[in-house]
Design an enzyme around this catalytic site. Structure first.
Site, PDB file in Angstrom:
ATOM      1  N   GLY A   1      -3.200   7.512   8.644  1.00 54.73           N
ATOM      2  CA  GLY A   1      -3.437   6.777   7.393  1.00 54.73           C
ATOM      3  C   GLY A   1      -4.294   6.233   8.112  1.00 54.73           C
ATOM      4  O   GLY A   1      -4.292   4.732   8.831  1.00 54.73           O
TER       5      GLY A   1
ATOM      6  N   ASP B   1       8.822  -2.985  10.863  1.00 52.25           N
ATOM      7  CA  ASP B   1       8.787  -4.540  10.439  1.00 52.25           C
ATOM      8  C   ASP B   1       8.621  -3.880   8.977  1.00 52.25           C
ATOM      9  O   ASP B   1       9.647  -5.096   8.461  1.00 52.25           O
ATOM     10  CB  ASP B   1       7.446  -4.921  10.699  1.00 52.25           C
ATOM     11  CG  ASP B   1       7.104  -5.510   9.793  1.00 52.25           C
ATOM     12  OD1 ASP B   1       7.372  -7.309  10.611  1.00 52.25           O
ATOM     13  OD2 ASP B   1       6.187  -5.569   8.554  1.00 52.25           O
TER      14      ASP B   1
ATOM     15  N   THR C   1       4.380  -0.332  10.183  1.00 49.48           N
ATOM     16  CA  THR C   1       4.312  -1.749   9.738  1.00 49.48           C
ATOM     17  C   THR C   1       4.018  -1.506   8.245  1.00 49.48           C
ATOM     18  O   THR C   1       3.113  -2.537   7.919  1.00 49.48           O
ATOM     19  CB  THR C   1       3.186  -2.358  10.415  1.00 49.48           C
ATOM     20  OG1 THR C   1       2.091  -1.696  11.276  1.00 49.48           O
ATOM     21  CG2 THR C   1       3.310  -2.464  11.814  1.00 49.48           C
ATOM     22  N   ALA C   2       4.738  -0.132   7.844  1.00 47.75           N
ATOM     23  CA  ALA C   2       3.780   0.614   6.496  1.00 47.75           C
ATOM     24  C   ALA C   2       4.630  -0.042   5.361  1.00 47.75           C
ATOM     25  O   ALA C   2       4.238  -1.420   5.033  1.00 47.75           O
ATOM     26  CB  ALA C   2       3.577   1.940   6.443  1.00 47.75           C
ATOM     27  N   ARG C   3       5.627   1.251   5.020  1.00 49.63           N
ATOM     28  CA  ARG C   3       6.855   1.449   4.475  1.00 49.63           C
ATOM     29  C   ARG C   3       8.025   1.139   4.614  1.00 49.63           C
ATOM     30  O   ARG C   3       8.134   2.617   5.166  1.00 49.63           O
ATOM     31  CB  ARG C   3       5.917   1.792   2.043  1.00 49.63           C
ATOM     32  CG  ARG C   3       4.556   1.257   2.003  1.00 49.63           C
ATOM     33  CD  ARG C   3       4.945  -0.210   1.864  1.00 49.63           C
ATOM     34  NE  ARG C   3       5.579  -0.660   0.449  1.00 49.63           N
ATOM     35  CZ  ARG C   3       5.936  -1.572   0.203  1.00 49.63           C
ATOM     36  NH1 ARG C   3       5.481  -2.764   0.334  1.00 49.63           N
ATOM     37  NH2 ARG C   3       6.740  -1.640  -1.009  1.00 49.63           N
TER      38      ARG C   3
ATOM     39  N   ARG D   1      -7.723   0.970   5.147  1.00 51.59           N
ATOM     40  CA  ARG D   1      -8.404  -0.939   5.823  1.00 51.59           C
ATOM     41  C   ARG D   1      -7.150  -1.060   7.061  1.00 51.59           C
ATOM     42  O   ARG D   1      -7.854  -1.313   7.808  1.00 51.59           O
ATOM     43  CB  ARG D   1      -7.836  -1.856   4.766  1.00 51.59           C
ATOM     44  CG  ARG D   1      -9.274  -1.779   3.662  1.00 51.59           C
ATOM     45  CD  ARG D   1      -8.679  -2.408   2.541  1.00 51.59           C
ATOM     46  NE  ARG D   1      -9.438  -2.276   0.966  1.00 51.59           N
ATOM     47  CZ  ARG D   1      -9.185  -1.692   0.023  1.00 51.59           C
ATOM     48  NH1 ARG D   1      -8.747  -1.091   0.547  1.00 51.59           N
ATOM     49  NH2 ARG D   1      -9.838  -1.508  -0.867  1.00 51.59           N
TER      50      ARG D   1
ATOM     51  N   HIS E   1       9.657  -8.005   6.935  1.00 48.31           N
ATOM     52  CA  HIS E   1       8.957  -7.411   6.629  1.00 48.31           C
ATOM     53  C   HIS E   1       7.353  -8.918   6.625  1.00 48.31           C
ATOM     54  O   HIS E   1       7.220  -9.318   5.790  1.00 48.31           O
ATOM     55  CB  HIS E   1       9.351  -7.391   4.888  1.00 48.31           C
ATOM     56  CG  HIS E   1       8.113  -6.122   4.637  1.00 48.31           C
ATOM     57  ND1 HIS E   1       8.101  -5.951   3.711  1.00 48.31           N
ATOM     58  CD2 HIS E   1       6.991  -6.663   4.199  1.00 48.31           C
ATOM     59  CE1 HIS E   1       7.214  -5.134   2.960  1.00 48.31           C
ATOM     60  NE2 HIS E   1       6.399  -5.413   3.981  1.00 48.31           N
ATOM     61  N   ALA E   2       7.405  -9.077   8.340  1.00 49.12           N
ATOM     62  CA  ALA E   2       6.324  -9.894   8.551  1.00 49.12           C
ATOM     63  C   ALA E   2       5.123 -10.332   9.024  1.00 49.12           C
ATOM     64  O   ALA E   2       4.261 -10.484   9.364  1.00 49.12           O
ATOM     65  CB  ALA E   2       7.445 -10.673   9.090  1.00 49.12           C
TER      66      ALA E   2
ATOM     67  N   GLU F   1      16.053  -3.609   2.050  1.00 52.02           N
ATOM     68  CA  GLU F   1      15.752  -5.354   2.874  1.00 52.02           C
ATOM     69  C   GLU F   1      15.802  -6.564   1.196  1.00 52.02           C
ATOM     70  O   GLU F   1      15.430  -6.813   0.407  1.00 52.02           O
ATOM     71  CB  GLU F   1      13.952  -5.806   2.737  1.00 52.02           C
ATOM     72  CG  GLU F   1      13.132  -4.277   3.593  1.00 52.02           C
ATOM     73  CD  GLU F   1      11.346  -4.016   3.824  1.00 52.02           C
ATOM     74  OE1 GLU F   1      11.331  -5.572   2.844  1.00 52.02           O
ATOM     75  OE2 GLU F   1      11.494  -4.030   4.948  1.00 52.02           O
TER      76      GLU F   1
END
Length: 330
Positions: free
Chosen positions: A154, A263, A237-239, A157, A296-297, A268
Site C-alpha cells: 500500500g 502497532d 502500523t495499518a489496521r 500517503r 495503536h499509538a 483493542e
C-alpha cells in the site's frame, strides 16, 4: 435559533478546547467517552454530526436510530469501524481524516523496523533479565540495511512517506498496490511489484500500509507468511485486521519470522488470556524477545492528535454551515 449538537463518541475527553473553539458558536459539543456501542444508547440519537475515533464501531444498531445526523467523521485514516453503506442509505455522509498522522506513522514503522533489524529490542530484553552473554553475538547474523529489500503493501500517503524514509536508509524499496495508477514507482524512485507473493518472497522486511477491507482482511496469514523469506521481519502500523496476529505468533514459534512489530490488533485492547498476549508476556516464549506490541499509538504526537481533532471539527463545521464535507468515503 437553537444550536446544533456534535457528539464525540470515544477516545477524546474534556477539555474540548479545539472542538469548542471551532464549533462553539453554532453547536453544543459533547464527549461520551464510550467503550462500547451500547454506551451510546440514549445519548447520540439527536446528534447533527458525529466524531468517531477507534475504540468503538457504529453499526446498524446505532445508525438506524440517528434522527438528524448529516455527517459521521471518522477522526483517523481507517474507516472500517462504521457501516458506510447503511449510512449512505440513510443519507449520512461518512468522511475520514486521511492526512493527520502521515509523518508519525511512517516514523513509527521505520522505528519499529530499525529496532527489529538491528536487534535493539532483542538484546535489550535478554540482557535486562540476564539471558545470554553480554556480547553482540546474541543477534548473529545481523546484516547491513543498505541494499536490503523493504517491501511495502500500500503506497498511499503513509506508505509513500515510509518508502521515502526506507529509501533514505539505502534500502531497495518495492511495493504492492493494485489500486494506484502507473507511474508512482517512477515519481518515487522505487519498484512496483505486480503480485503480493513476489513482494513477500523478495522482502527482508514487509511493512503494511493499506486499509482494512474485504480484500485485505487477513491478507497476511499463515499461507502468505510462509511465502516470506525465512528470517524476515514484519511490521504492521495499518489496521489490525490486515494481519492475522496469531499467524504471526505461529511463524515466530516456528522460527520462520525472525521478528515482528504490531502497532494494531483486531481487538483493542486484547483480552488478557489471548494466546498472543500470554506468549508475549512469557519470558520463556520466543515472542517475548521477538515480538513488539504497541497500543495503536503509531499515529500519536501532540501535533498529530491536534490535527485529528481540528480537521474533524472543521469538517463538521462545513456541514453544519450547509457546505459539502471533505474526504467523503461513502
Amino acid at each position: 435559533m437553537p444550536k446544533s449538537k456534535v457528539v464525540i463518541t470515544d477516545f477524546i475527553n474534556p477539555p474540548l478546547h479545539h472542538e469548542e473553539k471551532i464549533l462553539g458558536d453554532i453547536a453544543e459539543v459533547e464527549a461520551l467517552n464510550a467503550f462500547s456501542e451500547d454506551d451510546l444508547t440514549g445519548k447520540i440519537e439527536n446528534a447533527d454530526a458525529i466524531m468517531l475515533y477507534h475504540f468503538i464501531s457504529l453499526t446498524e444498531k446505532t445508525i438506524n436510530r440517528l434522527e438528524n445526523c448529516k455527517l459521521i467523521v471518522r477522526c483517523g485514516v481507517g474507516f472500517d469501524n462504521v457501516d458506510r453503506a447503511l449510512a449512505r442509505e440513510k443519507g449520512i455522509n461518512v468522511a475520514n481524516v486521511p492526512d493527520y498522522g502521515t509523518e508519525e506513522v511512517a516514523d513509527s514503522a521505520i522505528g519499529m523496523m530499525l529496532t527489529l533489524t538491528r536487534g535493539v529490542h532483542y538484546m535489550n530484553n535478554r540482557l535486562q533479565r540476564g539471558a545470554g552473554p553480554w556480547i553482540y553475538e546474541q543477534v548473529k547474523p545481523t546484516h547491513r540495511l543498505r541494499g536490503r529489500t523493504f517491501g511495502i503493501i500500500g503506497v498511499g500517503r503513509i506508505g509513500t512517506a515510509t518508502a521515502l524514509r526506507a529509501k533514505a536508509l539505502g534500502m531497495r524499496v518495492i511495493y504492492y498496490d493494485p489500486h494506484v495508477p502507473d507511474g508512482r514507482d517512477k515519481s518515487l524512485g522505487i519498484e512496483r511489484i505486480e503480485e503480493l507473493d513476489d513482494l513477500l518472497s523478495q522482502s527482508d522486511v514487509v511493512s503494511a500500509h493499506c486499509p482494512r477491507t474485504d480484500e485485505t482482511q487477513h491478507m497476511i496469514n499463515d499461507e502468505t507468511i510462509a511465502k516470506m523469506k525465512p528470517g524476515a521481519f514484519l511490521v504492521n502500523t495499518a489496521r489490525g485486521g490486515v494481519v492475522d496476529a496469531h499467524a504471526v505468533l505461529r511463524a515466530i514459534e516456528g522460527d520462520h519470522l525472525r521478528g515482528a512489530a504490531l502497532d494494531v490488533l483486531e481487538t483493542e485492547p486484547p483480552e488478557e488470556d489471548d494466546p498472543l498476549m500470554v506468549a508475549w508476556r512469557n519470558p520463556s516464549h520466543p515472542a517475548y524477545d521477538r515480538l513488539i506490541l504497541n497500543p495503536h499509538a503509531a499515529f500519536y504526537s501532540e501535533e498529530g492528535l491536534d490535527d485529528m481533532r481540528i480537521k474533524g471539527s472543521q469538517n463538521c463545521l462545513r456541514v453544519l454551515n450547509g457546505q459539502k464535507p471533505r474526504n467523503v468515503v461513502n
